[in-house]
Design a protein around this motif. Structure first.
Motif, short mmCIF file in Angstrom:
data_model
loop_
_atom_site.label_atom_id
_atom_site.label_comp_id
_atom_site.label_asym_id
_atom_site.label_seq_id
_atom_site.Cartn_x
_atom_site.Cartn_y
_atom_site.Cartn_z
N PHE A 23 0.81 -1.22 0.00
CA PHE A 23 0.00 0.00 0.00
C PHE A 23 0.84 1.27 0.00
N GLY A 24 2.02 1.19 -0.59
CA GLY A 24 2.88 2.37 -0.68
C GLY A 24 3.58 2.73 0.61
N ALA A 25 3.59 1.83 1.57
CA ALA A 25 4.24 2.11 2.86
C ALA A 25 5.72 2.39 2.64
N ASN A 26 6.24 3.39 3.33
CA ASN A 26 7.66 3.71 3.28
C ASN A 26 8.46 2.51 3.79
N ALA A 27 9.36 2.00 2.95
CA ALA A 27 10.09 0.76 3.27
C ALA A 27 10.91 0.90 4.55
N ALA A 28 11.59 2.03 4.71
CA ALA A 28 12.41 2.23 5.91
C ALA A 28 11.54 2.28 7.16
N SER A 29 10.39 2.95 7.05
CA SER A 29 9.49 3.03 8.20
C SER A 29 8.97 1.66 8.59
N SER A 30 8.58 0.84 7.60
CA SER A 30 8.09 -0.51 7.88
C SER A 30 9.15 -1.34 8.60
N GLN A 31 10.38 -1.30 8.09
CA GLN A 31 11.46 -2.10 8.67
C GLN A 31 11.83 -1.62 10.06
N ASN A 32 11.85 -0.30 10.26
CA ASN A 32 12.20 0.23 11.58
C ASN A 32 11.14 -0.11 12.62
N LEU A 33 9.87 -0.08 12.22
CA LEU A 33 8.80 -0.44 13.15
C LEU A 33 8.83 -1.93 13.46
N LEU A 34 9.07 -2.75 12.46
CA LEU A 34 9.21 -4.19 12.70
C LEU A 34 10.33 -4.47 13.68
N ARG A 35 11.46 -3.81 13.47
CA ARG A 35 12.62 -4.01 14.35
C ARG A 35 12.30 -3.56 15.78
N ALA A 36 11.64 -2.42 15.92
CA ALA A 36 11.30 -1.91 17.25
C ALA A 36 10.34 -2.86 17.98
N LEU A 37 9.38 -3.41 17.25
CA LEU A 37 8.42 -4.34 17.86
C LEU A 37 9.11 -5.64 18.27
N HIS A 38 10.00 -6.14 17.43
CA HIS A 38 10.71 -7.38 17.76
C HIS A 38 11.62 -7.17 18.98
N GLU A 39 12.24 -5.99 19.07
CA GLU A 39 13.15 -5.72 20.18
C GLU A 39 12.42 -5.46 21.49
N LYS A 40 11.33 -4.68 21.45
CA LYS A 40 10.68 -4.22 22.65
C LYS A 40 9.44 -5.01 23.05
N ALA A 41 8.83 -5.72 22.10
CA ALA A 41 7.60 -6.46 22.42
C ALA A 41 7.44 -7.69 21.53
N PRO A 42 8.38 -8.63 21.60
CA PRO A 42 8.28 -9.83 20.75
C PRO A 42 7.01 -10.63 21.02
N HIS A 43 6.45 -10.49 22.25
CA HIS A 43 5.24 -11.22 22.59
C HIS A 43 4.03 -10.79 21.75
N LEU A 44 4.13 -9.63 21.08
CA LEU A 44 3.02 -9.19 20.24
C LEU A 44 2.99 -9.91 18.89
N GLY A 45 4.03 -10.66 18.59
CA GLY A 45 4.05 -11.44 17.35
C GLY A 45 4.02 -10.59 16.09
N PRO A 46 4.92 -9.61 15.94
CA PRO A 46 4.91 -8.75 14.75
C PRO A 46 5.34 -9.50 13.49
N GLU A 47 4.61 -9.29 12.39
CA GLU A 47 4.92 -9.95 11.11
C GLU A 47 4.72 -8.97 9.96
N PRO A 48 5.60 -8.99 8.95
CA PRO A 48 5.39 -8.16 7.77
C PRO A 48 4.26 -8.73 6.91
#
Length: 285
Positions: A23-48
């Motif tokens: 949906f045109g999401a900024n690639a850097a923003s998507s990756q940085n948010l994924l990384r932040a979720l994995h680092e700070k809240a892996p229990h939320l189960g973040p997936e691209p």
């Protein structure tokens, strides 16, 4: 040395979070948010996720910077039926357009942002965030009626707010996360808001008994009000382990903030009222 053998069982509090990469999401923003979720809240189960075909398998959707979701009827339906949507940065605020809220383009003032909410579940989030580039804000006159402002740079603009949409929740959070070195405070706020909304407050009971496996060991069970086991812990040598240690273990293993769990013992005492230094062998004597 502290020795512990863990056997944890997760049940109804498991979540899955979809981070949109299409949906045109900024690639850097998507990756940085994924990384932040994995680092700070892996229990939320973040997936691209690059489409909405499997939307119903998730508890929440993250719409990164410039994610064009304004016309996604499936996403609006997902939220109104009980899902959570978090996003914000993007021309004319796509996550607000999705629900027919018309706003100006927004702006990014170079001002510090202050926490405006007193909700207990947000009390561990930063009180103040220094000024940084590209944190989108909306004039308060354009935010949805009844929305709760959580962070703001001034009395007239809001950078983080949330509102109920049907049975679900929408969180506007303004930072773009376009750079890998984006301020840690904003990562903590973004992840903390999502975690607090996704994982409900719940009372649990903590039981302790003599271990069947270790001579001097301790068996700890954490269950919900219905009696279902949420987690179990076998401790081989609990002599030097304390209430503080146990509380941190429960918070980590259940995947929620401590203030969101009302932890009580079998005798009715609250774990938060016990002395942090009290030994587990005394607590469950």
């Amino acid at each position: 040395a502290r020795k512990a053998a863990f056997s944890w069982v997760h049940s109804s509090i498991m979540t899955r979070v979809a981070v949109l990469t299409g949906f045109g999401a900024n690639a850097a923003s998507s990756q940085n948010l994924l990384r932040a979720l994995h680092e700070k809240a892996p229990h939320l189960g973040p997936e691209p996720v690059d489409d909405l075909a499997t939307l119903q398998e998730f508890s929440a959707v993250v719409a990164p910077y410039s994610c064009a979701v304004a016309e996604c009827a499936e996403l609006a339906k997902f939220v109104r039926e009980g899902g959570v949507l978090i996003g914000g940065a993007g021309r004319h605020i796509p996550i607000m357009q999705l629900f027919d809220y018309k706003t100006p383009n927004g702006n990014s003032p170079q001002l510090p942002h202050e926490r405006r909410t007193e909700r207990p579940e947000f009390q561990d989030l930063p009180m103040n965030v220094p000024s940084c580039q590209w944190v989108w804000t909306i004039q308060t006159e354009f935010i949805p009626l009844g929305a709760e402002i959580c962070y703001a740079p001034s009395a007239t603009h809001a950078s983080v707010f949330m509102w109920n949409e049907g049975k679900g929740r929408v969180i506007f959070c303004g930072p773009e996360f376009h750079a890998s070195d984006y301020p840690e405070e904003w990562k903590t706020i973004y992840v903390g808001m999502l975690s607090a909304v996704l994982v409900p407050s719940m009372p649990v009971t903590v039981f302790g008994s003599k271990s069947e496996f270790y001579t001097d060991g301790l068996h700890i069970v954490c269950s919900n009000l219905a009696g279902a086991t949420l987690s179990e812990l076998e401790l081989e040598d609990p002599a030097n382990l304390t209430v503080e240690w146990l509380r941190k273990q429960l918070i980590q293993r259940l995947g929620v903030y401590g203030r969101e769990i009302l932890m009580s013992l079998a005798d009715g005492r609250l774990l938060c009222d016990c002395d942090d230094a009290e030994r587990l062998t005394d607590l469950f004597a």
